[in-house]
Design a protein around this motif. Structure first.
Motif, mmCIF file in Angstrom:
data_model
loop_
_atom_site.group_PDB
_atom_site.id
_atom_site.type_symbol
_atom_site.label_atom_id
_atom_site.label_comp_id
_atom_site.label_asym_id
_atom_site.label_seq_id
_atom_site.Cartn_x
_atom_site.Cartn_y
_atom_site.Cartn_z
ATOM 1 N N VAL A 1 8.842 -25.316 5.038
ATOM 2 C CA VAL A 1 9.471 -24.331 5.709
ATOM 3 C C VAL A 1 10.910 -24.747 6.132
ATOM 4 C CG1 VAL A 1 9.409 -23.465 8.192
ATOM 5 C CG2 VAL A 1 7.232 -23.831 7.159
ATOM 6 N N ILE A 2 11.269 -25.698 6.348
ATOM 7 C CA ILE A 2 12.777 -26.013 6.343
ATOM 8 C C ILE A 2 13.497 -25.951 5.103
ATOM 9 C CG2 ILE A 2 14.653 -28.018 6.737
ATOM 10 C CD1 ILE A 2 12.282 -29.263 8.779
ATOM 11 N N ASP A 3 12.998 -26.147 3.933
ATOM 12 C CA ASP A 3 13.664 -25.992 2.843
ATOM 13 C C ASP A 3 13.994 -24.616 2.274
ATOM 14 O OD1 ASP A 3 13.792 -28.891 2.073
ATOM 15 O OD2 ASP A 3 11.864 -28.625 0.847
ATOM 16 N N VAL A 4 12.876 -23.681 2.614
ATOM 17 C CA VAL A 4 13.191 -22.337 2.441
ATOM 18 C C VAL A 4 14.166 -21.847 3.293
ATOM 19 C CG1 VAL A 4 12.154 -20.213 2.011
ATOM 20 C CG2 VAL A 4 10.978 -22.069 1.055
ATOM 21 N N ASN A 5 13.787 -21.716 4.446
ATOM 22 C CA ASN A 5 14.449 -21.167 5.699
ATOM 23 C C ASN A 5 15.976 -21.624 6.070
ATOM 24 O OD1 ASN A 5 12.333 -19.266 6.047
ATOM 25 N ND2 ASN A 5 11.330 -20.485 7.442
ATOM 26 N N VAL A 6 16.029 -22.834 5.953
ATOM 27 C CA VAL A 6 17.507 -23.445 6.439
ATOM 28 C C VAL A 6 18.284 -23.914 5.028
ATOM 29 C CG1 VAL A 6 18.364 -25.381 7.724
ATOM 30 C CG2 VAL A 6 16.296 -24.226 8.676
ATOM 31 N N LYS A 7 17.721 -24.895 4.156
ATOM 32 C CA LYS A 7 18.429 -25.188 3.109
ATOM 33 C C LYS A 7 18.744 -23.952 2.169
ATOM 34 C CE LYS A 7 16.688 -29.948 2.983
ATOM 35 N NZ LYS A 7 15.918 -31.086 2.349
ATOM 36 N N GLY A 8 17.730 -23.042 2.203
ATOM 37 C CA GLY A 8 17.862 -21.843 1.390
ATOM 38 C C GLY A 8 19.285 -21.214 1.746
ATOM 39 N N VAL A 9 19.256 -20.795 3.016
ATOM 40 C CA VAL A 9 20.318 -20.347 3.661
ATOM 41 C C VAL A 9 21.615 -21.012 3.374
ATOM 42 C CG1 VAL A 9 21.472 -19.394 6.003
ATOM 43 C CG2 VAL A 9 19.127 -18.837 5.107
ATOM 44 N N TRP A 10 21.619 -22.172 3.443
ATOM 45 C CA TRP A 10 22.599 -23.353 3.421
ATOM 46 C C TRP A 10 23.111 -23.230 2.073
ATOM 47 C CZ3 TRP A 10 25.052 -27.109 6.291
ATOM 48 C CH2 TRP A 10 26.090 -28.108 5.380
ATOM 49 N N ASN A 11 22.137 -23.151 1.007
ATOM 50 C CA ASN A 11 22.643 -23.256 -0.478
ATOM 51 C C ASN A 11 23.389 -21.889 -0.688
ATOM 52 O OD1 ASN A 11 21.258 -25.658 -0.951
ATOM 53 N ND2 ASN A 11 19.384 -24.688 -1.457
ATOM 54 N N GLY A 12 22.826 -20.708 -0.137
ATOM 55 C CA GLY A 12 23.471 -19.447 -0.328
ATOM 56 C C GLY A 12 25.009 -19.520 0.187
ATOM 57 N N CYS A 13 25.083 -19.937 1.277
ATOM 58 C CA CYS A 13 26.232 -19.718 1.980
ATOM 59 C C CYS A 13 27.299 -20.957 1.144
ATOM 60 C CB CYS A 13 26.269 -20.234 3.368
ATOM 61 S SG CYS A 13 25.250 -19.215 4.405
ATOM 62 N N HIS A 14 26.990 -22.091 1.019
ATOM 63 C CA HIS A 14 27.717 -23.094 0.151
ATOM 64 C C HIS A 14 28.095 -22.409 -1.059
ATOM 65 C CE1 HIS A 14 28.234 -27.137 -1.695
ATOM 66 N NE2 HIS A 14 28.375 -27.338 -0.618
ATOM 67 N N ALA A 15 27.255 -21.646 -1.800
ATOM 68 C CA ALA A 15 27.793 -21.239 -3.292
ATOM 69 C C ALA A 15 28.671 -19.985 -3.071
ATOM 70 C CB ALA A 15 26.492 -20.638 -3.654
ATOM 71 N N ALA A 16 28.514 -19.125 -1.738
ATOM 72 C CA ALA A 16 29.287 -17.971 -1.702
ATOM 73 C C ALA A 16 30.773 -18.101 -1.123
ATOM 74 C CB ALA A 16 28.418 -16.821 -0.827
ATOM 75 N N LEU A 17 30.809 -19.040 -0.135
ATOM 76 C CA LEU A 17 31.780 -19.187 0.733
ATOM 77 C C LEU A 17 33.345 -19.546 -0.083
ATOM 78 C CD1 LEU A 17 30.353 -20.765 4.029
ATOM 79 C CD2 LEU A 17 31.811 -18.705 3.726
ATOM 80 N N PRO A 18 33.070 -20.409 -1.182
ATOM 81 C CA PRO A 18 34.345 -20.840 -1.879
ATOM 82 C C PRO A 18 34.987 -19.296 -2.505
ATOM 83 C CG PRO A 18 32.772 -22.314 -2.592
ATOM 84 C CD PRO A 18 32.110 -21.152 -1.514
ATOM 85 N N HIS A 19 34.197 -18.280 -2.685
ATOM 86 C CA HIS A 19 34.592 -16.943 -3.696
ATOM 87 C C HIS A 19 35.136 -16.238 -2.565
ATOM 88 C CE1 HIS A 19 32.848 -18.174 -7.633
ATOM 89 N NE2 HIS A 19 31.630 -18.483 -6.833
ATOM 90 N N MET A 20 34.596 -16.170 -1.312
ATOM 91 C CA MET A 20 34.794 -15.168 -0.408
ATOM 92 C C MET A 20 36.285 -15.650 0.350
ATOM 93 S SD MET A 20 31.117 -14.415 1.486
ATOM 94 C CE MET A 20 30.100 -13.136 0.725
ATOM 95 N N LYS A 21 36.402 -16.828 0.500
ATOM 96 C CA LYS A 21 37.467 -17.363 1.243
ATOM 97 C C LYS A 21 38.511 -17.472 0.096
ATOM 98 C CE LYS A 21 35.580 -21.277 3.996
ATOM 99 N NZ LYS A 21 35.736 -22.831 4.154
ATOM 100 N N GLU A 22 38.282 -17.360 -1.065
ATOM 101 C CA GLU A 22 39.550 -17.436 -2.218
ATOM 102 C C GLU A 22 40.250 -15.900 -2.145
ATOM 103 O OE1 GLU A 22 40.613 -17.958 -6.825
ATOM 104 O OE2 GLU A 22 38.521 -18.716 -5.925
ATOM 105 N N GLN A 23 39.130 -14.882 -2.012
ATOM 106 C CA GLN A 23 39.460 -13.363 -2.202
ATOM 107 C C GLN A 23 39.994 -13.091 -0.752
ATOM 108 O OE1 GLN A 23 35.958 -11.935 -3.553
ATOM 109 N NE2 GLN A 23 34.812 -11.677 -1.678
ATOM 110 N N GLY A 24 39.795 -13.871 0.320
ATOM 111 C CA GLY A 24 40.194 -13.194 1.616
ATOM 112 C C GLY A 24 39.207 -12.193 2.347
ATOM 113 N N HIS A 25 38.081 -12.094 2.013
ATOM 114 C CA HIS A 25 37.040 -11.319 2.689
ATOM 115 C C HIS A 25 35.772 -11.485 2.206
ATOM 116 C CE1 HIS A 25 36.022 -8.589 -0.601
ATOM 117 N NE2 HIS A 25 37.147 -8.507 -0.843
ATOM 118 N N GLY A 26 34.678 -11.043 2.942
ATOM 119 C CA GLY A 26 33.285 -11.120 2.543
ATOM 120 C C GLY A 26 32.522 -11.249 3.793
ATOM 121 N N SER A 27 31.410 -10.925 3.728
ATOM 122 C CA SER A 27 30.296 -11.006 4.922
ATOM 123 C C SER A 27 29.036 -11.282 4.516
ATOM 124 C CB SER A 27 30.167 -9.189 5.272
ATOM 125 O OG SER A 27 29.145 -9.081 6.168
#
Length: 262
Positions: free
Chosen positions: A118-144
């Motif tokens: 339950v933790i792997d899917v619900n928490v780590k899954g969200v963590w993994n997505g944010c960890h992957a997306a944030l560098p791209h969003m920060k670099e371009q200066g926008h994202g949701s």
């Protein structure tokens, strides 16, 4: 000064939106609604057949969608998918919808393997997505980023200890991301649905001796006297994903038909 884009037309026009757990339920409704609002939708799910069906349906309706197999608990796979999407299409919105529940049980009845899943899917899954997306969003200066929590993010539900712990973690992780990524123009929010008429709910009700009666009793606990439809949660997700919510970040939007007011 940031000026929101014109929202008089389609709310996600020409934006790329990644949706996890998009093969069914809230995820499917969200993917289809984002497409209707002009987005290029990246449908992801561990259910390959279901996910491809969603992408095919969106394309047949005249919008644009692609499908990627994705197990959100696999950090390397999540990074690979997000990197490829960002390089090929750009990345404007990430909707971390994939989640799982567990059978009703007291805390001491839950074994470690189920708790960890339950933790792997619900928490780590969200963590993994944010960890992957944030560098791209920060670099371009926008994202949701919109993470799908639960009423269990704000209320501890009886006999749902692992689920409540996990979904509570999703909400506070979202708040931390909002505080950290805000200076880069990135917003992060959580939608916290009440019980919604999805496959996950059907699995939950199937544990009861009389599932239909259990559904009626559950609906009666809500001031609106009914459960949510997936499309109703999708509209809340769309709002937070779009520039209509341009000054909303770090928020947990409760969509529960008034349940938490009782």
């Amino acid at each position: 000064m940031y000026v929101p884009t014109d929202t008089s037309g389609m709310r996600l026009e020409n934006e790329t939106v990644v949706v996890t757990g998009a093969a069914s339920g809230i995820g499917r409704e969200t993917a289809e609604l984002c497409a209707e609002e002009g987005a290029r939708v990246v449908v992801t799910d561990i259910d390959s057949d279901g996910g491809r069906d969603v992408a095919d349906d969106i394309n047949e309706d005249g919008s644009e969608a692609v499908f990627y197999d994705l197990d959100v608990t696999d950090s390397d796979q999540f990074h690979a998918v997000v990197d490829e999407v960002a390089d090929s299409y750009g990345l404007d919105v990430l909707i971390n919808n994939a989640g799982t529940g567990h059978p009703s049980a007291s805390l001491e009845e839950l074994d470690d393997s189920l708790r960890d899943f339950v933790i792997d899917v619900n928490v780590k899954g969200v963590w993994n997505g944010c960890h992957a997306a944030l560098p791209h969003m920060k670099e371009q200066g926008h994202g949701s980023i919109v993470n799908v929590g639960s009423l269990a993010s704000v209320l501890g539900l009886p006999k749902q200890a692992a689920y409540s712990m996990a979904k509570g973690g999703v909400l506070n992780l979202t708040r931390a991301i909002a505080a950290e990524a805000g200076p880069y123009g990135v917003r992060a929010n959580t939608v916290c649905p009440g019980f919604t008429d999805t496959q996950l709910l059907e699995q939950y009700l199937a544990q009861r001796d009389d599932p239909e009666r259990a559904r009626e009793e559950m609906a009666a606990e809500y001031p609106l006297q009914r459960l949510a439809e997936p499309a109703e949660i999708a509209t809340a997700i769309l709002f937070l994903a779009s520039d209509e919510a341009s000054f909303v970040s770090g928020h947990g939007l409760i969509v529960d038909g008034g349940f938490s007011t009782c």
